[in-house]
Design a protein around this motif. Structure first.
Motif, mmCIF file in Angstrom:
data_model
loop_
_atom_site.group_PDB
_atom_site.id
_atom_site.type_symbol
_atom_site.label_atom_id
_atom_site.label_comp_id
_atom_site.label_asym_id
_atom_site.label_seq_id
_atom_site.Cartn_x
_atom_site.Cartn_y
_atom_site.Cartn_z
ATOM 1 N N ILE A 1 0.811 3.278 -5.693
ATOM 2 C CA ILE A 1 -0.498 3.115 -6.329
ATOM 3 C C ILE A 1 -0.363 2.444 -7.690
ATOM 4 C CG2 ILE A 1 -2.552 4.320 -7.180
ATOM 5 C CD1 ILE A 1 -1.919 6.563 -5.169
ATOM 6 N N GLY B 1 0.762 -1.228 0.000
ATOM 7 C CA GLY B 1 0.000 0.000 0.000
ATOM 8 C C GLY B 1 0.796 1.284 0.000
ATOM 9 N N TRP B 2 2.107 1.199 -0.238
ATOM 10 C CA TRP B 2 2.915 2.408 -0.274
ATOM 11 C C TRP B 2 2.852 3.108 -1.626
ATOM 12 C CZ3 TRP B 2 8.028 0.523 2.479
ATOM 13 C CH2 TRP B 2 7.742 0.300 3.831
#
Length: 252
Positions: free
Chosen positions: A189, A186-187
């Motif tokens: 996109i 989730g760091w």
């Protein structure tokens, strides 16, 4: 400076210029100018990316030939400019053999950009390309971190003296794995935007440009050699990126 010393100096400078990324025509012209400055009546130079052959003919019909093998190739415009200036100084002031040797050593040991500056340059280029291709701020941040990692990885691989194809493939694979992992946690996109930044650091843009210039100038062997080198590098980037992403995709 006698003929033997001049031949040694000319080939040594030509070799170092080629290692700094000089075009073939520049190397050949430099050697010709150096020899002509010392009144050598006949000079023949043949250079390709991996070798330099210089033959000088003297007034008594004797010929001397020297061959230099070029193993390392890179892009160091600062040193290249210094060697160009040294050649002009030699032609203008007729330096002695010892003076030229001292100048060469001075250039060889001249300070380069520090580690911090190189890391910053890798990060800045990664961020710029990520934004250029439509990445977000988060994508660019992750891309910058991967760019810094690529710098340390490249330096480590170079210490092991591996070939450039191996270096490119490993760097591409690590970039792809880090980009996949960053999106997975989730760091990041857009994984493709994160990958494109560090990968652009590996693209042989100068090699492609110089190859076209050499072909147009009539240096076909050199030009096509550099084209093949560029395509091999591109294949290393593609292979290094495709394999881990395929495996990770199958694993997911």
């Amino acid at each position: 400076m006698n003929e033997y010393e001049l031949l040694n100096i000319a080939t040594a400078i030509g070799k170092r210029m080629m290692e700094c990324g000089a075009e073939i025509y520049r190397v050949e012209e430099t050697i010709l100018y150096l020899c002509k400055a010392y009144d050598i009546p006949q000079v023949d130079v043949f250079a390709i990316p991996t070798s330099i052959v210089v033959t000088i003919g003297m007034s008594d019909d004797r010929f001397l030939t020297r061959t230099k093998r070029v193993y390392a190739r890179g892009n160091d415009m600062d040193k290249l400019d210094r060697f160009n200036n040294l050649c002009r100084c030699i032609c203008r002031e007729k330096l002695t053999y010892q003076q030229v040797q001292e100048e060469i050593q001075t250039i060889e040991h001249s300070p380069t950009y520090g580690t911090v500056a190189k890391i910053f340059a890798h990060m800045l280029a990664s961020v710029a390309f990520c934004f250029f291709f439509g990445g977000t701020v988060w994508d660019a941040t992750v891309s910058a971190v991967i760019g810094a990692a690529i710098y340390f990885l490249s330096r480590t691989i170079n210490l092991l003296e591996r070939n450039p194809f191996f270096n490119t493939m490993i760097n591409s694979a690590v970039s792809a794995c880090l980009a996949y992992w960053s999106v997975h946690v989730g760091w990041g996109i857009n994984m493709d935007m994160i990958i494109i930044g560090p990968l652009m650091l590996l693209v042989p843009g100068i090699t492609i440009t110089n190859s076209m210039r050499d072909i147009i100038a009539g240096d076909f062997i050199t030009g096509w050699t550099k084209v093949e080198e560029a395509f091999l590098t591109a294949a290393g980037i593609a292979l290094g990126t495709m394999v881990p992403l395929s495996l990770l995709g199958m694993g997911g």
